[in-house]
Design a protein around this motif. Structure first.
Motif, PDB file in Angstrom:
ATOM      1  N   PRO A 222      10.839  40.793  15.883  1.00  0.00           N
ATOM      2  CA  PRO A 222      12.236  41.140  15.608  1.00  0.00           C
ATOM      3  C   PRO A 222      12.863  40.168  14.612  1.00  0.00           C
ATOM      4  N   ALA A 223      13.713  40.706  13.743  1.00  0.00           N
ATOM      5  CA  ALA A 223      14.255  39.923  12.626  1.00  0.00           C
ATOM      6  C   ALA A 223      15.490  39.126  13.029  1.00  0.00           C
ATOM      7  N   PHE A 224      15.340  38.300  14.051  1.00  0.00           N
ATOM      8  CA  PHE A 224      16.423  37.422  14.469  1.00  0.00           C
ATOM      9  C   PHE A 224      16.225  36.032  13.865  1.00  0.00           C
ATOM     10  N   PRO A 225      17.293  35.239  13.776  1.00  0.00           N
ATOM     11  CA  PRO A 225      17.116  33.850  13.328  1.00  0.00           C
ATOM     12  C   PRO A 225      16.046  33.161  14.172  1.00  0.00           C
ATOM     13  N   GLU A 226      15.139  32.467  13.528  1.00  0.00           N
ATOM     14  CA  GLU A 226      14.005  31.908  14.262  1.00  0.00           C
ATOM     15  C   GLU A 226      14.401  30.764  15.187  1.00  0.00           C
ATOM     16  N   THR A 227      15.599  30.229  15.000  1.00  0.00           N
ATOM     17  CA  THR A 227      16.078  29.209  15.931  1.00  0.00           C
ATOM     18  C   THR A 227      16.334  29.799  17.321  1.00  0.00           C
ATOM     19  N   LEU A 228      16.456  31.125  17.403  1.00  0.00           N
ATOM     20  CA  LEU A 228      16.688  31.773  18.695  1.00  0.00           C
ATOM     21  C   LEU A 228      15.389  32.177  19.380  1.00  0.00           C
ATOM     22  N   LEU A 229      14.282  32.068  18.667  1.00  0.00           N
ATOM     23  CA  LEU A 229      13.001  32.490  19.230  1.00  0.00           C
ATOM     24  C   LEU A 229      12.385  31.359  20.054  1.00  0.00           C
ATOM     25  N   PRO A 230      11.452  31.681  20.938  1.00  0.00           N
ATOM     26  CA  PRO A 230      10.879  30.654  21.824  1.00  0.00           C
ATOM     27  C   PRO A 230      10.094  29.607  21.048  1.00  0.00           C
ATOM     28  N   ASP A 231       9.934  28.441  21.663  1.00  0.00           N
ATOM     29  CA  ASP A 231       9.139  27.378  21.048  1.00  0.00           C
ATOM     30  C   ASP A 231       7.685  27.815  20.848  1.00  0.00           C
ATOM     31  N   GLN A 232       7.251  28.793  21.636  1.00  0.00           N
ATOM     32  CA  GLN A 232       5.865  29.260  21.547  1.00  0.00           C
ATOM     33  C   GLN A 232       5.652  30.201  20.355  1.00  0.00           C
ATOM     34  N   TRP A 233       6.702  30.502  19.630  1.00  0.00           N
ATOM     35  CA  TRP A 233       6.594  31.307  18.408  1.00  0.00           C
ATOM     36  C   TRP A 233       6.170  30.384  17.270  1.00  0.00           C
ATOM     37  N   HIS A 234       5.000  30.641  16.678  1.00  0.00           N
ATOM     38  CA  HIS A 234       4.439  29.785  15.634  1.00  0.00           C
ATOM     39  C   HIS A 234       4.569  30.414  14.253  1.00  0.00           C
ATOM     40  N   GLY A 235       5.558  31.276  14.110  1.00  0.00           N
ATOM     41  CA  GLY A 235       5.736  31.969  12.843  1.00  0.00           C
ATOM     42  C   GLY A 235       6.029  31.059  11.670  1.00  0.00           C
TER      43      GLY A 235
END
Length: 264
Positions: A222-235
Motif C-alpha cells: 500500500p502506498a502509505f508513507p513508509e514511516t507508518l509501516l512496520p519496522d519489519q518492512w525492508h522496502g
C-alpha cells in the motif's frame, strides 16, 4: 560467463519464486521499450526469456495473452515480427513508473478517518486498497480526504508511533516477509563480482528480472508513507539496492542488443 554461472545469478535474483511469464513481459516492455516508437523483435524477447530459463512455448502463449488484453501490439516487418506497448499498456506502465523507479518513497499524507457510528457507513466500498485500508468498524487509514462532516479526520504524522495491529494492517506480514527476502537477494547480487562479467544479453536479462522482482513487491505494498509501516518492512533497503543495481545494469541500446543477439 558460463551458462551455469549465469543460471546461478538468475536464481540469486529470483530466489525460490518463478515469475509469471506474462507479468515478466509487462516488466520487460515497460523497462526496455516504453518510448512510443520503441519495439522489441520476437527474437529479442525470446532470447531474453530463454536466457532466464523460460521456454519459447511459454513466451509465445504470454505474448498472445498480452495482445488479446491490449497490452502489446505486433508489427510485421518482412519476415520479422516486432512488438510494442499499446496506448493502454503505455498508460498503465507510466502510471506505475513513479512507484517503481522513484529513488524516494511516496510523499502522500495519510489520515485516520472515523465515521459517525450512529449512521450507516458512507465510506466508498470501492476504494483503491493501495491507498485505503479498513482497520476496524467505521475506521480507515487513507490518503484521501474525509468525504463529509460526519467524518473525523486525523493526519498521521512521523512523530506518531502506531500500534502493531494498525501497521500490520497497512503492510501485512506476508509483504513484510517478502521485503526482507528481496533485500537479502538484492544484497547477494550486488556482492556478486560476476555481475561485471556479463554479456549484453545477460546484463539485460538480469536487469529485467531485478526490475520485475522490485516491481512485484512495491506494487503489492500500500502506498502509505513508509514511516507508518512496520519496522519489519525492508522496502527502503530494497529500493536502495535496486537503484545501485540499475546503475550497474543500464538500459541497453535496443539496436546494439539485437546486433549482439544476432551475432550469437
Amino acid at each position: 560467463m558460463t551458462d551455469s554461472d549465469f543460471a546461478q545469478l538468475v536464481t540469486r535474483v529470483l530466489g525460490s519464486s518463478t515469475p509469471r511469464v506474462w507479468s515478466l513481459l509487462v516488466t520487460m516492455f515497460g523497462d526496455l521499450a516504453l518510448a512510443p516508437q520503441a519495439r522489441l523483435s520476437g527474437g529479442t524477447v525470446n532470447a531474453i526469456t530463454a536466457s532466464i530459463g523460460i521456454k519459447p512455448e511459454a513466451t509465445r502463449v504470454a505474448l498472445h495473452r498480452l495482445r488479446k488484453e491490449d497490452w502489446i501490439e505486433s508489427h510485421r516487418t518482412g519476415r520479422q515480427t516486432r512488438y510494442a506497448l499499446t496506448a493502454h499498456g503505455r498508460t498503465q506502465t507510466t502510471a506505475a513508473a513513479p512507484r517503481v523507479y522513484s529513488p524516494a518513497p511516496t510523499d502522500l499524507h495519510a489520515y485516520l478517518v472515523l465515521e459517525n457510528p450512529s449512521l450507516p457507513t458512507d465510506w466508498p466500498t470501492d476504494q483503491d486498497t493501495a491507498t485505503t485500508v479498513q482497520i476496524g468498524p467505521k475506521a480507515v487509514v487513507t490518503t484521501a480526504s474525509a468525504k463529509t462532516d460526519q467524518h473525523l479526520q486525523l493526519m498521521l504524522t512521523t512523530e506518531m508511533e502506531l500500534p502493531c495491529w494498525i501497521s500490520d494492517k497497512l503492510c501485512p506480514p506476508d509483504i513484510q516477509s517478502a521485503s526482507r527476502d528481496l533485500s537479502q537477494r538484492f544484497k547477494k547480487v550486488l556482492d556478486d563480482h560476476a555481475l561485471d562479467k556479463l554479456t549484453l544479453l545477460q546484463r539485460t536479462a538480469i536487469r529485467v528480472v531485478v526490475v520485475h522482482e522490485w516491481r512485484r513487491l512495491i506494487l503489492r505494498t500500500p502506498a502509505f508513507p513508509e514511516t507508518l509501516l512496520p519496522d519489519q518492512w525492508h522496502g527502503a533497503e530494497c529500493r536502495t539496492a535496486f537503484h545501485k543495481l540499475l546503475t550497474r545494469l543500464p538500459v541497453p541500446i535496443l539496436a546494439a542488443l539485437e546486433d549482439a543477439i544476432e551475432a550469437g
